[in-house]
Design a protein around this motif. Structure first.
Motif, PDB file in Angstrom:
ATOM      1  N   CYS A   1       5.264  28.310 -63.019  1.00 50.35           N
ATOM      2  CA  CYS A   1       5.675  29.490 -63.790  1.00 50.35           C
ATOM      3  C   CYS A   1       4.646  29.891 -64.837  1.00 50.35           C
ATOM      4  O   CYS A   1       4.617  31.042 -65.269  1.00 50.35           O
ATOM      5  CB  CYS A   1       7.028  29.237 -64.461  1.00 50.35           C
ATOM      6  SG  CYS A   1       8.399  29.202 -63.295  1.00 50.35           S
TER       7      CYS A   1
ATOM      8  N   ASP B   1       7.138  38.345 -61.438  1.00 46.89           N
ATOM      9  CA  ASP B   1       8.430  38.125 -62.091  1.00 46.89           C
ATOM     10  C   ASP B   1       9.480  37.614 -61.109  1.00 46.89           C
ATOM     11  O   ASP B   1      10.291  36.755 -61.462  1.00 46.89           O
ATOM     12  CB  ASP B   1       8.940  39.403 -62.763  1.00 46.89           C
ATOM     13  CG  ASP B   1       8.155  39.762 -64.012  1.00 46.89           C
ATOM     14  OD1 ASP B   1       7.466  38.877 -64.564  1.00 46.89           O
ATOM     15  OD2 ASP B   1       8.244  40.929 -64.441  1.00 46.89           O
ATOM     16  N   GLU B   2       9.463  38.131 -59.890  1.00 46.67           N
ATOM     17  CA  GLU B   2      10.429  37.692 -58.884  1.00 46.67           C
ATOM     18  C   GLU B   2      10.249  36.215 -58.562  1.00 46.67           C
ATOM     19  O   GLU B   2      11.218  35.486 -58.354  1.00 46.67           O
ATOM     20  CB  GLU B   2      10.296  38.522 -57.600  1.00 46.67           C
ATOM     21  CG  GLU B   2      10.611  39.994 -57.756  1.00 46.67           C
ATOM     22  CD  GLU B   2       9.423  40.816 -58.277  1.00 46.67           C
ATOM     23  OE1 GLU B   2       8.262  40.363 -58.167  1.00 46.67           O
ATOM     24  OE2 GLU B   2       9.666  41.906 -58.806  1.00 46.67           O
TER      25      GLU B   2
ATOM     26  N   ASP C   1      11.671  34.225 -61.352  1.00 43.05           N
ATOM     27  CA  ASP C   1      13.131  34.203 -61.260  1.00 43.05           C
ATOM     28  C   ASP C   1      13.610  33.147 -60.265  1.00 43.05           C
ATOM     29  O   ASP C   1      14.555  32.406 -60.540  1.00 43.05           O
ATOM     30  CB  ASP C   1      13.672  35.576 -60.853  1.00 43.05           C
ATOM     31  CG  ASP C   1      13.508  36.630 -61.943  1.00 43.05           C
ATOM     32  OD1 ASP C   1      13.296  36.252 -63.114  1.00 43.05           O
ATOM     33  OD2 ASP C   1      13.593  37.827 -61.606  1.00 43.05           O
TER      34      ASP C   1
ATOM     35  N   GLU D   1      15.720  29.687 -61.138  1.00 44.24           N
ATOM     36  CA  GLU D   1      16.987  29.295 -60.509  1.00 44.24           C
ATOM     37  C   GLU D   1      16.889  27.878 -59.946  1.00 44.24           C
ATOM     38  O   GLU D   1      17.821  27.073 -60.084  1.00 44.24           O
ATOM     39  CB  GLU D   1      17.368  30.290 -59.406  1.00 44.24           C
ATOM     40  CG  GLU D   1      18.679  29.995 -58.731  1.00 44.24           C
ATOM     41  CD  GLU D   1      19.903  30.174 -59.607  1.00 44.24           C
ATOM     42  OE1 GLU D   1      20.937  29.557 -59.300  1.00 44.24           O
ATOM     43  OE2 GLU D   1      19.833  30.910 -60.607  1.00 44.24           O
TER      44      GLU D   1
END
Length: 81
Positions: A29, A35-36, A39, A43
């Motif tokens: 990260c 950005d996807e 995400d 998760e």
């Protein structure tokens, strides 16, 4: 955060391996990623951390089913606030 995934992760690997995976995803990260992708990694990290917490509860003497329920109630309680 999905309890069935957390259960499978808990059953599939020891906490040390899950923690190592979290560290790899955190490093990912920090790279120049979309950005996807962040995400999705976020998760995954959330589910891995949930499985690590279930490991800790079981190691403290709880049965697996009780540990999963305790963790679930903790998460749901924090959402209600």
């Amino acid at each position: 955060m999905k309890l069935p995934i957390i259960r499978k992760l808990y059953q599939a690997a020891p906490a040390e391996k899950l923690q190592a995976t979290v560290e790899v995803l955190e490093a990912f990260c920090e790279m120049n990623v979309k950005d996807e992708e962040i995400d999705v990694a976020g998760e995954l990290i959330t589910n891995l951390c949930g499985a690590i917490e279930v490991h800790e509860l079981v190691n403290s003497g709880m049965k697996e089913s009780d540990a999963l329920n305790t963790f679930s109630k903790k998460v749901l309680g924090s959402i209600d606030r």
